[in-house]
Design an enzyme around this catalytic site. Structure first.
Site, short mmCIF file in Angstrom:
data_model
loop_
_atom_site.label_atom_id
_atom_site.label_comp_id
_atom_site.label_asym_id
_atom_site.label_seq_id
_atom_site.Cartn_x
_atom_site.Cartn_y
_atom_site.Cartn_z
CB CYS A 10 11.45 17.85 49.56
SG CYS A 10 10.18 16.97 48.62
CB ILE A 11 15.19 19.15 52.54
CG1 ILE A 11 14.25 18.07 53.10
CG2 ILE A 11 15.81 19.94 53.68
CD1 ILE A 11 14.93 17.05 53.97
#
Length: 441
Positions: free
Chosen positions: A280-281
């Site tokens: 995600c990040i």
């Protein structure tokens, strides 16, 4: 395929099946997001059919095995007893009442969104889609994806969300290795293409999730997920830049963070590291920066944080080179052991792990690289990297045989006292260690 019904009766039937608990759920993508969600629905008595294009995953699940460390074979067996099974046959989509799509959304080689996994999955579903089914996308993506890519595909096949089918977006919020929040306990954001879609999607998910958070539309739900991860990416970028500044000033950034964190208001501690990892990040911010350009907006703040975080593996490699140089050694020909292949401690998830990038950069400079990770016994298959390696056992003799050890991921299972005692040189990217043979990076 027969012409789909345009009656709302099919949605009324779906609502009744959800309310009664007789619905069947299809989970598409049985990885770190899809499999825990499948097990949770099975746990509350909902029959789940899992879909994946990887026959090895399907075979493993159907014989009661697991390929994710934190999910045990007993977990799989309990789900199978509740009716869970897995398949590679997308024609079985006709058997389910809801399709929940949990597939990757990576970036391509140009750092542009790659939605091919999503569109390929939807295109594999649609020949078998029928009136009265609900489709939910959980994969992280840019605001507008559900409305602009999924809804038109359904309409081309005669299905109109809110009339004879339902379409929602509900972003995944899994945090591998976090024992404090299970799938059931993490509040679930959801947005629907129509109010009817939202009501049906909420009714479905609240069978398994303790708290639902409905928002006004799918675009708001898509933006919510991006904001959550951009918030983290920007703050991690800030603290990583602070680490570089503090290093130049001979200040221990970890000491500074601990001191700042004693302030009871207005400060949230973030920890620097060797770069961003996880699915995600490192990726999600670029989905928004790409979409924002359509509106003539340059997201300078987000892109700057991305540049800093992307640079961190290079920073670590330079610190390794400097530390070896002080010991009259070159990177080329040095034996270097990377400790921790997973992107964060105490898990087996290596997606976008900065440790892998560090290994690649060191190998490009001529180093002889190896890794040790008790959670990852064999280097996994990856699109952009390949190392024919197995995890090294951390015996005293093995530790002392390397010119440099890099703590990329600070697993609790590592014997840090043994590392300090036997390593010639330790480069620590996590602020875990101190000693005369330890270099902070």
């Amino acid at each position: 395929m027969p012409a789909p019904s345009t009656s709302t009766n099919s949605l009324a039937d779906l609502s009744e099946r959800i309310t009664s608990g007789q619905c069947v759920i299809g989970i598409y993508g049985l990885g770190y997001v899809g499999l825990p969600l499948a097990l949770r629905f099975a746990e509350v008595g909902i029959r789940v059919l899992g879909f994946d294009i990887d026959p090895l995953k399907v075979e493993t699940l159907n014989r009661g095995g697991s390929y994710i460390e934190r999910i045990t074979s007993s977990d799989i067996e309990r789900a199978r007893a509740a009716g869970f099974s897995a398949t590679t046959d997308f024609s079985r989509t006709t058997e389910v009442d809801a399709q929940i799509i949990c597939v990757p959304t990576p970036l391509d080689e140009h750092h542009q969104p790659d939605l091919s996994y999503v569109t390929d999955t939807v295109d594999s579903i649609l020949p078998h889609f029928r009136a009265g089914q609900l489709m939910s996308l959980e994969s992280t993506t840019w605001p507008g994806t559900t409305d602009e890519l999924l809804a038109p595909r359904l309409k081309q096949c005669g299905f109109t969300p809110g009339t004879n089918c339902a379409l929602v977006y509900s972003p995944e919020r899994e945090d591998p290795g976090n024992a404090h929040f299970t799938t059931a306990q993490i509040p679930k954001v959801i947005g629907g293409v129509t109010e009817t879609c939202l009501q049906l999607g909420t009714a479905l998910y609240e069978k398994a999730i303790e708290r639902m958070v409905p928002v006004s539309n799918t675009r708001a739900a898509e933006m919510t997920k991006l904001l959550e991860n951009i918030h983290r990416a920007v703050n991690i970028g800030l603290v990583n830049e602070m680490k570089i500044v503090a290093d130049r000033m001979d200040i221990d950034i970890h000491e500074v963070i601990r001191a700042a964190a004693t302030k009871p208001f207005g400060f949230v501690p973030y920890t620097p590291g060797p770069g961003l990892g996880g699915h995600c990040i490192p990726i999600d911010p670029f989905y928004l920066t790409w979409k924002a350009k359509e509106y003539g907006i340059n997201t300078r703040f987000i892109e700057l944080a991305g540049e800093i975080n992307h640079y961190m593996p290079h920073w670590v490699v330079q610190k390794v080179a400097d530390a070896l140089n002080e010991r009259a050694k070159a990177v080329k020909g040095s034996r270097i052991l990377v400790l921790g292949l997973a992107y964060k401690k105490n898990i087996d998830d290596t997606r976008e792990s900065p440790a892998v990038e560090i290994m690649s950069l060191l190998q490009d400079k001529g180093a002889i690289v190896a890794y040790a990770d008790p959670h990852v016994p064999t280097f996994p298959r990856k699109r952009d990297y390949h190392f024919d390696l197995h995890s090294v056992e951390l015996t005293p003799d093995n530790i002392s045989s390397y010119d440099c050890l890099i703590i990329a991921t600070d697993h609790d299972a590592f014997d840090y006292q043994a590392l300090t005692t036997h390593a010639k040189l330790l480069v620590d990217t996590r602020g875990r260690m101190h000693g005369k043979n330890v270099v902070s990076a």
